[in-house]
Structures are given as C-alpha cells and as structure tokens.
Design a protein around this motif. Structure first.
Motif, PDB file in Angstrom:
ATOM      1  N   GLN A  73       0.824  -1.211   0.000  1.00  0.00           N
ATOM      2  CA  GLN A  73       0.000   0.000   0.000  1.00  0.00           C
ATOM      3  C   GLN A  73       0.856   1.258   0.000  1.00  0.00           C
ATOM      4  O   GLN A  73       0.579   2.216  -0.729  1.00  0.00           O
ATOM      5  N   LEU A  74       1.916   1.261   0.800  1.00  0.00           N
ATOM      6  CA  LEU A  74       2.797   2.421   0.855  1.00  0.00           C
ATOM      7  C   LEU A  74       3.507   2.638  -0.478  1.00  0.00           C
ATOM      8  O   LEU A  74       3.614   3.772  -0.962  1.00  0.00           O
ATOM      9  N   GLY A  75       4.000   1.564  -1.074  1.00  0.00           N
ATOM     10  CA  GLY A  75       4.652   1.692  -2.376  1.00  0.00           C
ATOM     11  C   GLY A  75       3.699   2.166  -3.455  1.00  0.00           C
ATOM     12  O   GLY A  75       4.072   2.965  -4.326  1.00  0.00           O
ATOM     13  N   HIS A  76       2.443   1.687  -3.420  1.00  0.00           N
ATOM     14  CA  HIS A  76       1.449   2.133  -4.398  1.00  0.00           C
ATOM     15  C   HIS A  76       1.178   3.630  -4.269  1.00  0.00           C
ATOM     16  O   HIS A  76       1.073   4.350  -5.268  1.00  0.00           O
ATOM     17  N   ILE A  77       1.102   4.123  -3.051  1.00  0.00           N
ATOM     18  CA  ILE A  77       0.816   5.546  -2.842  1.00  0.00           C
ATOM     19  C   ILE A  77       2.007   6.408  -3.242  1.00  0.00           C
ATOM     20  O   ILE A  77       1.867   7.425  -3.932  1.00  0.00           O
ATOM     21  N   ILE A  78       3.222   6.006  -2.820  1.00  0.00           N
ATOM     22  CA  ILE A  78       4.403   6.835  -3.059  1.00  0.00           C
ATOM     23  C   ILE A  78       4.761   6.883  -4.535  1.00  0.00           C
ATOM     24  O   ILE A  78       4.998   7.964  -5.103  1.00  0.00           O
ATOM     25  N   TYR A  79       4.784   5.714  -5.198  1.00  0.00           N
ATOM     26  CA  TYR A  79       5.300   5.653  -6.561  1.00  0.00           C
ATOM     27  C   TYR A  79       4.242   5.873  -7.632  1.00  0.00           C
ATOM     28  O   TYR A  79       4.563   5.792  -8.825  1.00  0.00           O
TER      29      TYR A  79
ATOM     30  N   ALA B  55      11.167  14.979  -5.537  1.00  0.00           N
ATOM     31  CA  ALA B  55      11.565  16.282  -4.987  1.00  0.00           C
ATOM     32  C   ALA B  55      12.194  16.125  -3.607  1.00  0.00           C
ATOM     33  O   ALA B  55      13.178  16.809  -3.281  1.00  0.00           O
ATOM     34  N   ALA B  56      11.655  15.226  -2.793  1.00  0.00           N
ATOM     35  CA  ALA B  56      12.249  14.973  -1.481  1.00  0.00           C
ATOM     36  C   ALA B  56      13.659  14.409  -1.623  1.00  0.00           C
ATOM     37  O   ALA B  56      14.565  14.749  -0.846  1.00  0.00           O
ATOM     38  N   GLY B  57      13.864  13.548  -2.617  1.00  0.00           N
ATOM     39  CA  GLY B  57      15.202  13.023  -2.851  1.00  0.00           C
ATOM     40  C   GLY B  57      16.189  14.105  -3.262  1.00  0.00           C
ATOM     41  O   GLY B  57      17.346  14.109  -2.834  1.00  0.00           O
ATOM     42  N   LEU B  58      15.740  15.069  -4.084  1.00  0.00           N
ATOM     43  CA  LEU B  58      16.613  16.179  -4.474  1.00  0.00           C
ATOM     44  C   LEU B  58      16.958  17.063  -3.279  1.00  0.00           C
ATOM     45  O   LEU B  58      18.092  17.549  -3.158  1.00  0.00           O
ATOM     46  N   ILE B  59      15.978  17.278  -2.398  1.00  0.00           N
ATOM     47  CA  ILE B  59      16.240  18.081  -1.198  1.00  0.00           C
ATOM     48  C   ILE B  59      17.284  17.405  -0.314  1.00  0.00           C
ATOM     49  O   ILE B  59      18.209  18.047   0.205  1.00  0.00           O
ATOM     50  N   LEU B  60      17.161  16.088  -0.142  1.00  0.00           N
ATOM     51  CA  LEU B  60      18.157  15.364   0.651  1.00  0.00           C
ATOM     52  C   LEU B  60      19.534  15.395  -0.008  1.00  0.00           C
ATOM     53  O   LEU B  60      20.564  15.464   0.678  1.00  0.00           O
ATOM     54  N   LEU B  61      19.559  15.359  -1.348  1.00  0.00           N
ATOM     55  CA  LEU B  61      20.841  15.440  -2.054  1.00  0.00           C
ATOM     56  C   LEU B  61      21.506  16.789  -1.825  1.00  0.00           C
ATOM     57  O   LEU B  61      22.717  16.867  -1.566  1.00  0.00           O
TER      58      LEU B  61
END
Length: 204
Positions: A138-144, A153-159
C-alpha cells in the motif's frame, strides 16, 4: 487493551518531551541525541498502529542516516554557539509574533478542510480492499503512483542537504596531505616512471 493504551501514552509522552528538549537543550549535540530519541519513540508509535514497515524505515533512514549525519555535522563544525545565543532575547518578541501568525494561519487552513462525498466514493471504488495488500504494498502504491513527483523532490532536497553538509565540513588544514586526482591523472610519464639500467651483479 490496557497495556496497549499505557504503551501509547508512554511513547507519546516521551516523543513530546524529547521533541521539546531538541529546541530547549543548550548543547547542539544533546539536541541531536534528543532528536534520535524522538525518532525511536515515533517508531514505537507506528508499531502500535500496525505500520511496522514505516517504523523500520524511520529507524533505519532517519536514525541511522539523517540524525547521525546531523550529529557528525554539528560535532565537526567550528561554531561559537554561545555567541549566536547572545541576541536571542532581543529577537524573541519578533519570533513569537511570527510563530503566532503562522499558528493562526495553520488553524484556519486545517479548519477549512472538507471532503466532498463524491471524492470519498471515488476513492473507495478505485482502491483495492485493504485485506488484499500488505502495508508495504500500500505504501509503495501511494508513493510511486500518487506522489511520485513529490518523492523525487524529497530526494533532491536530501541530495542538496548532503552536498551542503560535505561543503560545510570540508576544511583546508595546513600540513595535511590530500589526494589530488587531477594531478595524478595528468602527471607526465617521465615524472612517474623511472627506467634504470642495472648491470649484472650490481642490483640491491
């Protein structure tokens, strides 16, 4: 049921107390340690809610990576925190005013939220039964699917945060020999290879 309720109140109280100590502690290293404690208690709350995957991700990612990164950055930065706190009381009224305004705006936004009956019916028809999917699916379905762009965008912020932490902690110190890959790659052959003719019987 009573044990579950007691555990919830215990972990919730510890989370709130440790979150308060994050902003109240004078030592920044202690603030990061209280932040790690808040993450652990939040993970325990997720376990009580049945979201064990989110609890594991919270411990592995935030405690094992983000909070430890904060700790190393705080310990490696040469910042005079006593000097930074000297003007705290001077700007306290302005900060309190800005905080009150933001709190009022958040209350107005949250109080204005409302779900239309049509959206609830559409979501109920399009979503599969909860019993057919696990928490991870369920979490993967919602996120991806629904929040794929926000996830990127969250990944770019962490980068950007990681690069900033590296730049802040990278200091040039006299007397420390550092590797220069460019000099090694472009070094001429005559400076790196020496050909010597050794006569028989004259070797080392």
């Amino acid at each position: 049921m009573i044990i579950t309720a007691l555990a919830f109140y215990l972990f919730a109280a510890m989370t709130v107390a440790s979150a308060f100590m994050v902003i109240a502690a004078r030592n920044p290293v202690h603030s990061v340690l209280f932040l790690i404690l808040a993450f652990f208690n939040s993970a325990a709350l997720f376990v009580l809610l049945g979201a064990e995957f989110i609890a594991m991700i919270l411990v592995v990612v935030y405690v094992g990576a983000v909070a430890v990164l904060f700790l190393f950055v705080v310990m490696m930065l040469d910042i005079n925190f006593a000097e930074l706190r000297q003007g705290f009381l001077q700007y306290l009224p302005i900060g309190a005013l800005v905080g009150i305004i933001l709190l009022i705006e958040l209350i107005l936004v949250v109080s204005g939220w409302a779900l239309s009956p049509e959206s609830v019916e559409i979501a109920a028809l399009s979503a599969p039964a909860a019993s057919e999917l696990t928490n991870t699916e369920q979490l993967g379905h919602i996120i991806y699917t629904d929040y794929a762009y926000l996830f990127q965008a969250a990944g770019l912020i962490l980068l950007v945060a990681m690069i900033g932490a590296i730049v802040l902690t990278h200091r040039q110190r006299p007397g420390v020999r550092r590797q220069s890959i460019a000099e090694q790659v472009y070094r001429p052959t005559e400076k790196s290879v020496a050909i010597r003719k050794v006569e028989p019987g004259q070797g080392v």
